[in-house]
Motif scaffolding. Structure first.
Motif, PDB file in Angstrom:
ATOM      1  N   GLU A   1      28.159  32.975  42.420  1.00  8.06           N
ATOM      2  CA  GLU A   1      27.624  33.400  41.039  1.00  8.06           C
ATOM      3  C   GLU A   1      28.714  32.770  40.374  1.00  8.06           C
ATOM      4  O   GLU A   1      29.699  32.384  40.419  1.00  8.06           O
ATOM      5  CB  GLU A   1      27.764  34.942  41.198  1.00  8.06           C
ATOM      6  CG  GLU A   1      29.022  35.499  41.409  1.00  8.06           C
ATOM      7  CD  GLU A   1      29.094  37.046  41.355  1.00  8.06           C
ATOM      8  OE1 GLU A   1      28.060  37.508  41.184  1.00  8.06           O
ATOM      9  OE2 GLU A   1      30.541  37.534  41.351  1.00  8.06           O
TER      10      GLU A   1
ATOM     11  N   VAL B   1      30.904  32.742  36.910  1.00  2.14           N
ATOM     12  CA  VAL B   1      32.277  33.672  36.711  1.00  2.14           C
ATOM     13  C   VAL B   1      32.282  33.444  35.132  1.00  2.14           C
ATOM     14  O   VAL B   1      32.521  34.137  34.426  1.00  2.14           O
ATOM     15  CB  VAL B   1      33.687  33.269  37.242  1.00  2.14           C
ATOM     16  CG1 VAL B   1      34.494  34.111  36.524  1.00  2.14           C
ATOM     17  CG2 VAL B   1      33.520  33.585  38.823  1.00  2.14           C
TER      18      VAL B   1
ATOM     19  N   TYR C   1      31.620  34.192  29.720  1.00  7.94           N
ATOM     20  CA  TYR C   1      31.820  34.788  31.103  1.00  7.94           C
ATOM     21  C   TYR C   1      30.783  35.884  31.424  1.00  7.94           C
ATOM     22  O   TYR C   1      30.062  36.491  30.542  1.00  7.94           O
ATOM     23  CB  TYR C   1      32.900  35.828  30.603  1.00  7.94           C
ATOM     24  CG  TYR C   1      34.435  35.062  30.034  1.00  7.94           C
ATOM     25  CD1 TYR C   1      34.727  35.041  28.820  1.00  7.94           C
ATOM     26  CD2 TYR C   1      35.102  34.460  31.096  1.00  7.94           C
ATOM     27  CE1 TYR C   1      35.534  34.042  27.990  1.00  7.94           C
ATOM     28  CE2 TYR C   1      36.077  33.776  30.484  1.00  7.94           C
ATOM     29  CZ  TYR C   1      36.592  33.646  29.040  1.00  7.94           C
ATOM     30  OH  TYR C   1      37.529  32.763  28.879  1.00  7.94           O
ATOM     31  N   ALA C   2      30.663  36.060  32.652  1.00  4.61           N
ATOM     32  CA  ALA C   2      29.793  36.910  33.192  1.00  4.61           C
ATOM     33  C   ALA C   2      30.267  38.421  33.063  1.00  4.61           C
ATOM     34  O   ALA C   2      31.469  38.613  32.835  1.00  4.61           O
ATOM     35  CB  ALA C   2      30.061  36.796  34.968  1.00  4.61           C
ATOM     36  N   ASP C   3      29.430  39.184  32.651  1.00  6.95           N
ATOM     37  CA  ASP C   3      29.762  40.513  32.387  1.00  6.95           C
ATOM     38  C   ASP C   3      30.581  41.268  33.285  1.00  6.95           C
ATOM     39  O   ASP C   3      31.353  42.128  32.642  1.00  6.95           O
ATOM     40  CB  ASP C   3      28.384  41.309  32.349  1.00  6.95           C
ATOM     41  CG  ASP C   3      27.241  41.164  31.147  1.00  6.95           C
ATOM     42  OD1 ASP C   3      26.253  41.455  31.177  1.00  6.95           O
ATOM     43  OD2 ASP C   3      27.723  40.529  30.216  1.00  6.95           O
ATOM     44  N   SER C   4      30.708  41.150  34.492  1.00  5.32           N
ATOM     45  CA  SER C   4      31.340  41.634  35.462  1.00  5.32           C
ATOM     46  C   SER C   4      32.794  41.274  35.138  1.00  5.32           C
ATOM     47  O   SER C   4      33.844  41.850  35.867  1.00  5.32           O
ATOM     48  CB  SER C   4      31.110  41.120  37.171  1.00  5.32           C
ATOM     49  OG  SER C   4      31.061  39.806  37.021  1.00  5.32           O
ATOM     50  N   VAL C   5      33.121  40.049  34.649  1.00  6.16           N
ATOM     51  CA  VAL C   5      34.446  39.817  34.440  1.00  6.16           C
ATOM     52  C   VAL C   5      35.139  40.000  32.951  1.00  6.16           C
ATOM     53  O   VAL C   5      36.174  39.633  32.570  1.00  6.16           O
ATOM     54  CB  VAL C   5      34.985  38.457  35.063  1.00  6.16           C
ATOM     55  CG1 VAL C   5      34.404  38.317  36.482  1.00  6.16           C
ATOM     56  CG2 VAL C   5      34.330  37.431  34.270  1.00  6.16           C
ATOM     57  N   LYS C   6      34.170  40.014  31.908  1.00  4.73           N
ATOM     58  CA  LYS C   6      34.599  39.856  30.576  1.00  4.73           C
ATOM     59  C   LYS C   6      35.613  40.943  30.143  1.00  4.73           C
ATOM     60  O   LYS C   6      35.432  42.090  30.544  1.00  4.73           O
ATOM     61  CB  LYS C   6      33.100  40.140  29.797  1.00  4.73           C
ATOM     62  CG  LYS C   6      32.896  39.789  28.339  1.00  4.73           C
ATOM     63  CD  LYS C   6      31.670  39.951  27.855  1.00  4.73           C
ATOM     64  CE  LYS C   6      30.545  39.076  28.431  1.00  4.73           C
ATOM     65  NZ  LYS C   6      29.463  39.140  27.673  1.00  4.73           N
TER      66      LYS C   6
ATOM     67  N   ARG D   1      38.495  40.633  31.409  1.00  7.45           N
ATOM     68  CA  ARG D   1      39.328  40.804  32.134  1.00  7.45           C
ATOM     69  C   ARG D   1      39.907  39.003  32.564  1.00  7.45           C
ATOM     70  O   ARG D   1      41.052  38.815  32.723  1.00  7.45           O
ATOM     71  CB  ARG D   1      39.226  41.394  33.560  1.00  7.45           C
ATOM     72  CG  ARG D   1      38.739  42.711  33.351  1.00  7.45           C
ATOM     73  CD  ARG D   1      38.513  43.533  34.804  1.00  7.45           C
ATOM     74  NE  ARG D   1      37.352  43.021  35.369  1.00  7.45           N
ATOM     75  CZ  ARG D   1      37.417  42.386  36.592  1.00  7.45           C
ATOM     76  NH1 ARG D   1      38.539  42.457  37.232  1.00  7.45           N
ATOM     77  NH2 ARG D   1      36.347  41.759  36.876  1.00  7.45           N
TER      78      ARG D   1
ATOM     79  N   GLN E   1      40.286  43.556  40.780  1.00 12.02           N
ATOM     80  CA  GLN E   1      39.544  44.686  41.474  1.00 12.02           C
ATOM     81  C   GLN E   1      39.169  44.072  42.966  1.00 12.02           C
ATOM     82  O   GLN E   1      38.741  42.857  43.300  1.00 12.02           O
ATOM     83  CB  GLN E   1      38.553  45.179  40.653  1.00 12.02           C
ATOM     84  CG  GLN E   1      38.760  45.739  39.359  1.00 12.02           C
ATOM     85  CD  GLN E   1      37.539  46.006  38.537  1.00 12.02           C
ATOM     86  OE1 GLN E   1      36.284  46.027  38.963  1.00 12.02           O
ATOM     87  NE2 GLN E   1      37.874  46.208  37.255  1.00 12.02           N
TER      88      GLN E   1
ATOM     89  N   SER F   1      36.268  44.100  44.034  1.00 11.66           N
ATOM     90  CA  SER F   1      34.891  43.332  43.922  1.00 11.66           C
ATOM     91  C   SER F   1      35.161  41.937  43.643  1.00 11.66           C
ATOM     92  O   SER F   1      34.201  41.378  43.427  1.00 11.66           O
ATOM     93  CB  SER F   1      34.022  44.352  42.963  1.00 11.66           C
ATOM     94  OG  SER F   1      34.685  44.092  41.640  1.00 11.66           O
ATOM     95  N   ASP F   2      36.324  41.422  43.266  1.00 10.80           N
ATOM     96  CA  ASP F   2      36.651  40.181  42.614  1.00 10.80           C
ATOM     97  C   ASP F   2      37.099  39.395  43.848  1.00 10.80           C
ATOM     98  O   ASP F   2      37.185  38.083  43.937  1.00 10.80           O
ATOM     99  CB  ASP F   2      37.628  40.168  41.746  1.00 10.80           C
ATOM    100  CG  ASP F   2      37.518  41.062  40.391  1.00 10.80           C
ATOM    101  OD1 ASP F   2      38.243  41.671  39.885  1.00 10.80           O
ATOM    102  OD2 ASP F   2      36.398  40.602  39.943  1.00 10.80           O
TER     103      ASP F   2
END
Length: 116
Positions: free
Chosen positions: A46, A48, A60-65, A67, A87, A89-90
């Motif tokens: 996916e 990043v 940035y992907a929402d999951s890392v925005k 950070r 996290q 999940s990273d």
């Protein structure tokens, strides 16, 4: 022959930080869009984020925005991925990516493990 090499991965506790580097040999990254991707076990690769070729704008992907931050080095041949507040999940193998025609270039990846 273009080669991309990632480095900087490792084991970090939740909430910690790492900075990954993507260096090119046989090529200068300056003026080219560079992407960072990751692949966790059992999951698809996916995106990043990425940095533009021209003005340094980033996506940035929402999951890392908020950070993660992508930037270019002063040597113009390195792209960094600063990862904060990591996290579990990273946890994944992280790859840098150079879009090219006909075939894109990928590094070999660097493992990031977030665990207490």
């Amino acid at each position: 022959q273009v080669q991309l090499v990632e480095s900087g991965g490792g084991l970090v506790q939740p909430g910690g930080s790492l900075r990954l580097s993507c260096e090119a040999s046989g090529f200068t990254l300056d003026g080219y869009a560079i992407g960072w991707f990751r692949q966790a076990p059992g999951k698809e690769r996916e995106v990043v984020g990425c940095i533009s070729a021209s003005d340094g704008s980033t996506f940035y992907a929402d999951s890392v925005k908020g950070r993660f931050t992508i930037s270019r080095g002063n040597d113009k041949n390195t792209v960094y991925l600063q990862m904060n507040n990591l996290q579990s999940s990273d946890t994944a193998v992280y790859y840098c990516h150079l879009p090219w025609d006909p075939d894109d270039y990928w590094g070999q990846g660097t493992q990031v493990t977030v665990s207490s």
